[in-house]
Design an enzyme around this catalytic site. Structure first.
Site, PDB file in Angstrom:
ATOM      1  N   TYR A  71       2.034   5.629   2.317  1.00 54.53           N
ATOM      2  CA  TYR A  71       3.292   5.300   1.635  1.00 54.53           C
ATOM      3  C   TYR A  71       4.352   4.800   2.618  1.00 54.53           C
ATOM      4  CZ  TYR A  71       1.772   6.409  -2.986  1.00 54.53           C
ATOM      5  OH  TYR A  71       1.108   6.345  -4.180  1.00 54.53           O
ATOM      6  N   HIS A 132       6.099   3.768 -13.373  1.00 54.49           N
ATOM      7  CA  HIS A 132       5.288   4.434 -12.346  1.00 54.49           C
ATOM      8  C   HIS A 132       6.128   5.006 -11.205  1.00 54.49           C
ATOM      9  CE1 HIS A 132       1.441   2.068 -13.722  1.00 54.49           C
ATOM     10  NE2 HIS A 132       1.822   3.002 -14.568  1.00 54.49           N
ATOM     11  N   CYS A 140      10.340  17.063  -4.731  1.00 58.10           N
ATOM     12  CA  CYS A 140       9.719  18.275  -4.205  1.00 58.10           C
ATOM     13  C   CYS A 140       8.373  18.518  -4.895  1.00 58.10           C
ATOM     14  CB  CYS A 140      10.652  19.458  -4.447  1.00 58.10           C
ATOM     15  SG  CYS A 140       9.981  21.001  -3.790  1.00 58.10           S
ATOM     16  N   CYS A 143       9.758  22.455  -6.592  1.00 59.09           N
ATOM     17  CA  CYS A 143      10.889  22.603  -7.517  1.00 59.09           C
ATOM     18  C   CYS A 143      11.301  21.234  -8.072  1.00 59.09           C
ATOM     19  CB  CYS A 143      12.058  23.318  -6.835  1.00 59.09           C
ATOM     20  SG  CYS A 143      12.940  22.333  -5.625  1.00 59.09           S
ATOM     21  N   CYS A 167      14.337  23.851  -1.453  1.00 60.88           N
ATOM     22  CA  CYS A 167      13.482  25.030  -1.255  1.00 60.88           C
ATOM     23  C   CYS A 167      12.596  24.933  -0.015  1.00 60.88           C
ATOM     24  CB  CYS A 167      12.616  25.276  -2.499  1.00 60.88           C
ATOM     25  SG  CYS A 167      11.234  24.128  -2.653  1.00 60.88           S
TER      26      CYS A 167
HETATM   27  P1  OAD Z   1      -2.782  -5.652 -10.287  1.00 58.49           P
HETATM   28  O1  OAD Z   1      -2.914  -5.817  -8.819  1.00 58.49           O
HETATM   29  O2  OAD Z   1      -3.851  -4.944 -11.016  1.00 58.49           O
HETATM   30  O3  OAD Z   1      -2.660  -7.083 -10.977  1.00 58.49           O
HETATM   31  C1  OAD Z   1      -1.797  -8.061 -10.471  1.00 58.49           C
HETATM   32  C2  OAD Z   1      -1.838  -9.235 -11.426  1.00 58.49           C
HETATM   33  O4  OAD Z   1      -0.893 -10.183 -10.975  1.00 58.49           O
HETATM   34  C3  OAD Z   1      -3.192  -9.951 -11.503  1.00 58.49           C
HETATM   35  O5  OAD Z   1      -3.547 -10.119 -12.860  1.00 58.49           O
HETATM   36  C4  OAD Z   1      -2.916 -11.298 -10.825  1.00 58.49           C
HETATM   37  O6  OAD Z   1      -3.673 -12.349 -11.408  1.00 58.49           O
HETATM   38  C5  OAD Z   1      -1.434 -11.471 -11.101  1.00 58.49           C
HETATM   39  N1  OAD Z   1      -0.734 -12.306 -10.126  1.00 58.49           N
HETATM   40  C6  OAD Z   1      -1.008 -12.514  -8.812  1.00 58.49           C
HETATM   41  N2  OAD Z   1      -0.109 -13.330  -8.261  1.00 58.49           N
HETATM   42  C7  OAD Z   1       0.767 -13.654  -9.239  1.00 58.49           C
HETATM   43  C8  OAD Z   1       1.935 -14.465  -9.307  1.00 58.49           C
HETATM   44  N3  OAD Z   1       2.389 -15.116  -8.230  1.00 58.49           N
HETATM   45  N4  OAD Z   1       2.596 -14.565 -10.484  1.00 58.49           N
HETATM   46  C9  OAD Z   1       2.147 -13.918 -11.592  1.00 58.49           C
HETATM   47  N5  OAD Z   1       1.056 -13.123 -11.585  1.00 58.49           N
HETATM   48  C10 OAD Z   1       0.367 -12.999 -10.438  1.00 58.49           C
HETATM   49  O7  OAD Z   1      -1.356  -4.999 -10.532  1.00 58.49           O
HETATM   50  P2  OAD Z   1      -0.813  -4.222 -11.826  1.00 58.49           P
HETATM   51  O8  OAD Z   1      -1.327  -4.834 -13.075  1.00 58.49           O
HETATM   52  O9  OAD Z   1       0.639  -4.113 -11.664  1.00 58.49           O
HETATM   53  O10 OAD Z   1      -0.548   1.993 -10.623  1.00 58.49           O
HETATM   54  O11 OAD Z   1      -1.476  -2.805 -11.639  1.00 58.49           O
HETATM   55  C11 OAD Z   1      -1.162  -1.795 -12.536  1.00 58.49           C
HETATM   56  C12 OAD Z   1      -1.158  -0.478 -11.834  1.00 58.49           C
HETATM   57  O12 OAD Z   1      -2.401  -0.297 -11.160  1.00 58.49           O
HETATM   58  C13 OAD Z   1      -0.127  -0.349 -10.725  1.00 58.49           C
HETATM   59  O13 OAD Z   1       1.151  -0.012 -11.205  1.00 58.49           O
HETATM   60  C14 OAD Z   1      -0.705   0.758  -9.904  1.00 58.49           C
HETATM   61  C15 OAD Z   1      -2.140   0.292  -9.857  1.00 58.49           C
HETATM   62  O14 OAD Z   1      -3.093   1.239  -9.624  1.00 58.49           O
HETATM   63  C16 OAD Z   1      -0.326   3.121  -9.957  1.00 58.49           C
HETATM   64  O15 OAD Z   1      -0.297   3.188  -8.746  1.00 58.49           O
HETATM   65  C17 OAD Z   1      -0.119   4.310 -10.854  1.00 58.49           C
END
Ligand code: OAD
Length: 257
Positions: A71, A132, A140, A143, A167
């Site tokens: 992170y 998310h 924490c 707590c 805490c």
């Molecule tokens: P992904 O990485 O799964 O998908 C990214 C999407 O963005 C893909 O469909 C690409 O085709 C598209 N993409 C790439 N470049 C782009 C651009 N310039 N303009 C528009 N689209 C573009 O990311 P998320 O769908 O956000 O969750 O993933 C969902 C969740 O999965 C995240 O929030 C995270 C992850 O695991 C957690 O961490 C809980």
């Protein structure tokens, strides 16, 4: 979606202009042109790391230092990035159409940065619902303490990791990990807005993570339309009235401003 030949398929810009209630659902792709890595696809975060080693409560319990190191690295990357033309166009849409709700799966804070750039009174309606959580909030593990946190994180030793100021227990990123529940009040707000929306504009999400991906389907169920902006096809594409195969920072200013 009923099949429409290209000649009579409505233009995305007209669909948005005709809408009064809009939900904008975004994912990592909206920040791609800011330099924030996406999760899936080439160069995606989940290609080089296993989610279950890093983004689960079990991973944190097993090795909090390793999780914090990951992170801290992501925070450093994102801290160097700025909101792009897509974030700014979405923020302006929300500021000028009060019945717009921005719902993001992103934890990078770039929608908030674009909202803040509008100044008052536009910034409040342009603030996103961050389903998310946020990379720049810590909480924490024991707590209810939490606070915004942008200071550098020293993840070299267990003893240098951030701790709760109330805490003393270990603090963790205030993001939702796999296997954890989303904030139910926020989720209900997102689904209610989506059901009532004329349009759900879905930008830069692979639409494979639930429940976020179903928010757009709630708009369909409520009689509204989906407009998608994504260079590649997603499970939502067959349901979209228009799917623009384009990058967000190129397509959105033209579509929304
Ligand atoms: P992904 O990485 O799964 O998908 C990214 C999407 O963005 C893909 O469909 C690409 O085709 C598209 N993409 C790439 N470049 C782009 C651009 N310039 N303009 C528009 N689209 C573009 O990311 P998320 O769908 O956000 O969750 O993933 C969902 C969740 O999965 C995240 O929030 C995270 C992850 O695991 C957690 O961490 C809980």
């Amino acid at each position: 979606m009923q099949y429409l030949p290209d000649k009579i398929r409505p233009d995305a810009r007209h669909i948005i202009r005709a809408a009064s209630r809009i939900v904008v659902l975004t994912g990592a792709g909206v920040s791609a042109e800011s330099g924030v890595p996406t999760f899936r696809g080439d160069g995606g975060l989940w290609k080089s790391c296993r989610a279950e080693d890093l983004a689960t409560p079990e991973a944190f319990a097993r090795d909090p230092r390793l999780v914090w190191e990951w992170y801290a690295w992501r925070r450093e990357i994102v801290a160097r990035c700025s909101a792009n033309a897509a974030h700014h166009a979405i923020a302006k849409l929300a500021a000028t159409h009060p019945e717009t709700l921005i719902v993001t799966q992103n934890v990078d804070g770039l929608h908030s940065e674009a909202a803040a750039a509008l100044g008052e009174p536009g910034s409040a309606p342009a603030m996103p619902l961050e389903l998310h959580g946020s990379l720049f909030v810590i909480r924490c593990t024991r707590c209810a303490w939490r606070r915004p946190h942008r200071e550098p994180i020293d993840a070299t030793l267990h003893d240098t990791l951030p701790r709760c100021e109330s805490c003393g227990a270990l603090a963790r990123p205030a993001v939702v990990w796999f296997g954890e529940l989303l904030n139910q009040t926020e989720l209900e707000r997102a689904f209610d807005a989506a059901r009532a929306a004329d349009v759900c504009l879905v930008v830069g999400t692979s639409a494979v993570v639930q429940p976020a991906a179903s928010i757009a389907l709630a708009t369909l169920e409520g009689g509204g339309a989906i407009v998608e902006v994504n260079p590649t096809e997603t499970p939502l594409s067959p349901h979209a009235l228009v799917s623009l195969r384009d990058r967000a920072a190129l397509a959105l200013p033209d579509m929304l401003l």
